[in-house]
Design a protein around this motif. Structure first.
Motif, short mmCIF file in Angstrom:
data_model
loop_
_atom_site.label_atom_id
_atom_site.label_comp_id
_atom_site.label_asym_id
_atom_site.label_seq_id
_atom_site.Cartn_x
_atom_site.Cartn_y
_atom_site.Cartn_z
N PRO A 188 14.90 15.63 4.39
CA PRO A 188 15.47 16.37 5.51
C PRO A 188 16.72 17.12 5.06
O PRO A 188 17.29 16.84 4.00
CB PRO A 188 15.82 15.27 6.51
CG PRO A 188 16.08 14.07 5.66
CD PRO A 188 15.12 14.18 4.50
N VAL A 189 17.16 18.04 5.87
CA VAL A 189 18.39 18.77 5.58
C VAL A 189 19.57 17.96 6.08
O VAL A 189 19.60 17.52 7.22
CB VAL A 189 18.38 20.17 6.25
CG1 VAL A 189 19.72 20.87 6.05
CG2 VAL A 189 17.25 21.02 5.68
N HIS A 190 20.56 17.76 5.21
CA HIS A 190 21.80 17.10 5.59
C HIS A 190 22.92 18.13 5.60
O HIS A 190 23.05 18.92 4.67
CB HIS A 190 22.16 15.99 4.60
CG HIS A 190 21.23 14.83 4.60
ND1 HIS A 190 21.33 13.77 3.71
CD2 HIS A 190 20.15 14.54 5.38
CE1 HIS A 190 20.38 12.89 3.95
NE2 HIS A 190 19.64 13.35 4.95
N SER A 206 27.69 8.55 6.00
CA SER A 206 28.88 9.38 5.82
C SER A 206 29.49 9.76 7.17
O SER A 206 28.74 10.14 8.09
CB SER A 206 28.54 10.66 5.05
OG SER A 206 29.59 11.60 5.14
N PRO A 207 30.81 9.70 7.31
CA PRO A 207 31.44 10.11 8.58
C PRO A 207 31.38 11.61 8.82
O PRO A 207 31.79 12.07 9.88
CB PRO A 207 32.88 9.63 8.41
CG PRO A 207 33.12 9.59 6.94
CD PRO A 207 31.80 9.20 6.34
N TYR A 208 30.84 12.35 7.84
CA TYR A 208 30.78 13.81 7.96
C TYR A 208 29.34 14.33 8.00
O TYR A 208 29.13 15.53 8.11
CB TYR A 208 31.52 14.46 6.79
CG TYR A 208 32.86 13.84 6.53
CD1 TYR A 208 33.87 13.91 7.48
CD2 TYR A 208 33.11 13.13 5.36
CE1 TYR A 208 35.11 13.31 7.27
CE2 TYR A 208 34.34 12.52 5.13
CZ TYR A 208 35.33 12.62 6.09
OH TYR A 208 36.55 12.02 5.88
N GLN A 214 28.07 13.34 -0.26
CA GLN A 214 29.25 13.17 0.59
C GLN A 214 29.89 11.80 0.36
O GLN A 214 31.12 11.67 0.28
CB GLN A 214 28.86 13.33 2.06
CG GLN A 214 28.30 14.69 2.42
CD GLN A 214 27.84 14.73 3.87
OE1 GLN A 214 28.48 14.20 4.77
NE2 GLN A 214 26.70 15.38 4.11
N LEU A 215 29.06 10.78 0.26
CA LEU A 215 29.59 9.42 0.11
C LEU A 215 30.37 9.24 -1.18
O LEU A 215 31.45 8.64 -1.19
CB LEU A 215 28.43 8.42 0.16
CG LEU A 215 27.83 8.13 1.53
CD1 LEU A 215 26.58 7.27 1.39
CD2 LEU A 215 28.85 7.42 2.42
N GLY A 238 29.85 21.83 -3.79
CA GLY A 238 29.73 21.03 -2.57
C GLY A 238 30.75 19.90 -2.51
O GLY A 238 31.46 19.73 -1.52
N LYS A 239 30.82 19.10 -3.58
CA LYS A 239 31.78 18.01 -3.61
C LYS A 239 33.21 18.55 -3.67
O LYS A 239 34.13 17.97 -3.09
CB LYS A 239 31.49 17.08 -4.79
CG LYS A 239 30.14 16.38 -4.72
CD LYS A 239 29.95 15.46 -5.90
CE LYS A 239 28.56 14.84 -5.91
NZ LYS A 239 27.50 15.84 -6.19
#
Length: 441
Positions: free
Chosen positions: A182-184, A209-211, A239-240, A266-267
């Protein structure tokens, strides 16, 4: 004017991947745009392209058994067409007559009428058995080899997964690789709230992830938050591991952060957004100029300075507070995202990469100040790229291993002997590896 044919589009995409080393996720959208297929036919072309490329190794074994000869003896464009036809017969509900006749017509038009009879004969033999029967026939009794056949992975990749997971879970990991992810989305902290992003996109908040926001489908670029840079497309695992670096408690200054291998950004952008909230800044280092441009675009408006250069030579030493080494790797943890990738990789790639990874990690340790933190990250679970690299550095001394508490205490089954290992089948993320290290002196 004739209607565009989704099978011809799929064939052209497969040919580009086969003959030109193109990437399916780049070439297929271009073909779809040029041909103007409607949504239904575009979906069919996408399924046929990605499905054929993902299952290529297994399909080729079936075809060789059906043809009674090596595929190397056939012209390359014919092999691509046969693979496309066999995929429909073995993996889809397309009726046999339709799969065979459309492939024969494709061969007549795009390869040569002279081999249309051979195409018909081979595909008729393929159609004589379903996939399960072919797998039973081609099975050798070798556990690793049979897993490779049934789950369409090169044998050496199965061995790498099995060495980490063991026999009880390897099949599940391989199966997860064959499901389109899926797309995150990542809601950049300070720019948009995660729940607000979920509401604006029709997505759901991520589990870990909170984001993170999970999208049900569609083009993420159509959302204003993504188009304006308040959010981005980023796997939740990425993200994590980036957030874990930012979450490590530290004594002393905390203003200078470095991303030594920043592309495509991204990071870097997530770290930049977090740094902005703390009065810190990020130096992003990327050796490839075109990727450095992507980093600058991803981090626009954030306290990020992009440097084009080799992370192994970035300095001065002993000055950074937090350093991310998102090391170049084999990408075995993200095989579900690029269907052709698994067939292009070689075990020897890991040997070359592990030396570079060790050099980058050593450079990061030299760059960070005593008491500062280094995050070593790869999108691969392979031992030579992960635990072996970090263990070698730990043995050399001067650093200690830290627990990534923000992950291990919230994400079940993520601890791997003191490191973090995420998995698609466990966590729904790419198979990201993380080690957190603190410099002692």
């Amino acid at each position: 004017m004739s209607r565009p044919n989704p099978r011809h589009v799929a064939f052209d995409a497969i040919r580009a991947v086969s003959a030109e080393d193109a990437y399916a996720n780049i070439v297929l959208p271009r073909l779809l745009a040029v041909t103007g297929l409607d949504s239904r036919d575009a979906a069919l072309a996408t399924e046929l392209t990605y499905g054929t490329l993902r299952n290529l190794g297994t399909i080729e074994q079936v075809l060789e058994a059906a043809a009674g000869r090596s595929l190397d003896s056939l012209q390359a464009d014919l092999v691509d067409a046969l693979c496309l036809g066999a995929y429909q017969l073995l993996y889809t509900r397309v009726p046999t007559h339709a799969a065979v006749s459309t492939t024969v017509n494709l061969v007549k038009a795009a390869v040569s009428p002279r081999v249309s009879g051979l195409t018909n004969a081979v595909l008729r033999k393929v159609a004589a058995r379903d996939l399960a029967a072919w797998l039973d026939r081609l099975s050798t009794g070798d556990r690793i080899g049979d897993l490779a056949l049934r789950h369409a992975h090169p044998k050496w990749i199965v061995e790498e997964f099995d060495a980490v997971l063991g026999p009880d879970e390897t099949a599940a990991a391989l199966e997860a690789d064959n499901v389109a992810p899926p797309v995150h989305l990542c809601a950049k902290p300070g720019r948009i709230d995660r729940d607000d992003l979920a509401g604006k996109t029709g997505g759901t908040p991520g589990r870990w992830s909170p984001y993170a926001v999970y999208l049900p489908g569609g083009d993420p670029g159509k959302f204003k938050a993504v188009a304006t840079g308040r959010a981005s497309v980023q796997d939740e695992g990425s993200q994590l591991v980036a957030t874990a670096l930012a979450n490590v408690p530290m004594d002393g200054p905390d203003a200078s952060w470095v991303d030594l291998c920043a592309g495509p950004g991204g990071k870097t952008a997530l770290l930049g957004a977090l740094a902005a909230q703390r009065g810190a800044s990020v130096d992003a280092v990327e050796i490839a100029p075109h990727r450095a441009e992507l980093v600058a675009k991803a981090a626009k408006g954030l306290p990020v300075t992009v440097h084009t250069g080799d992370g192994r030579d970035f300095g001065p030493r002993g000055t950074a507070d937090r350093v991310l080494v998102d090391a170049p790797c084999s990408g075995l943890g993200a095989l579900r995202r690029r269907p052709e990738a698994r067939w292009r990789k070689r075990r020897s790639d890991i040997d070359d990469l592990s030396r570079l990874q060790r050099e980058l990690l050593e450079a990061a340790i030299g760059l960070v100040r005593p008491g500062g933190t280094v995050a070593y990250v790869t999108c691969s679970p392979a031992r030579a790229e992960t635990a072996e690299v970090v263990t070698g550095v730990l043995k050399a001394g001067g650093v200690e291993l830290l627990e990534a508490q923000s992950i291990t205490r919230t994400v079940p089954d993520s601890d791997r002997d003191g490191f973090v290992q995420l998995w698609p089948q466990r966590h729904g993320t790419d198979a990201m590896f993380l080690a957190l290290l603190r410099r002692l002196s």
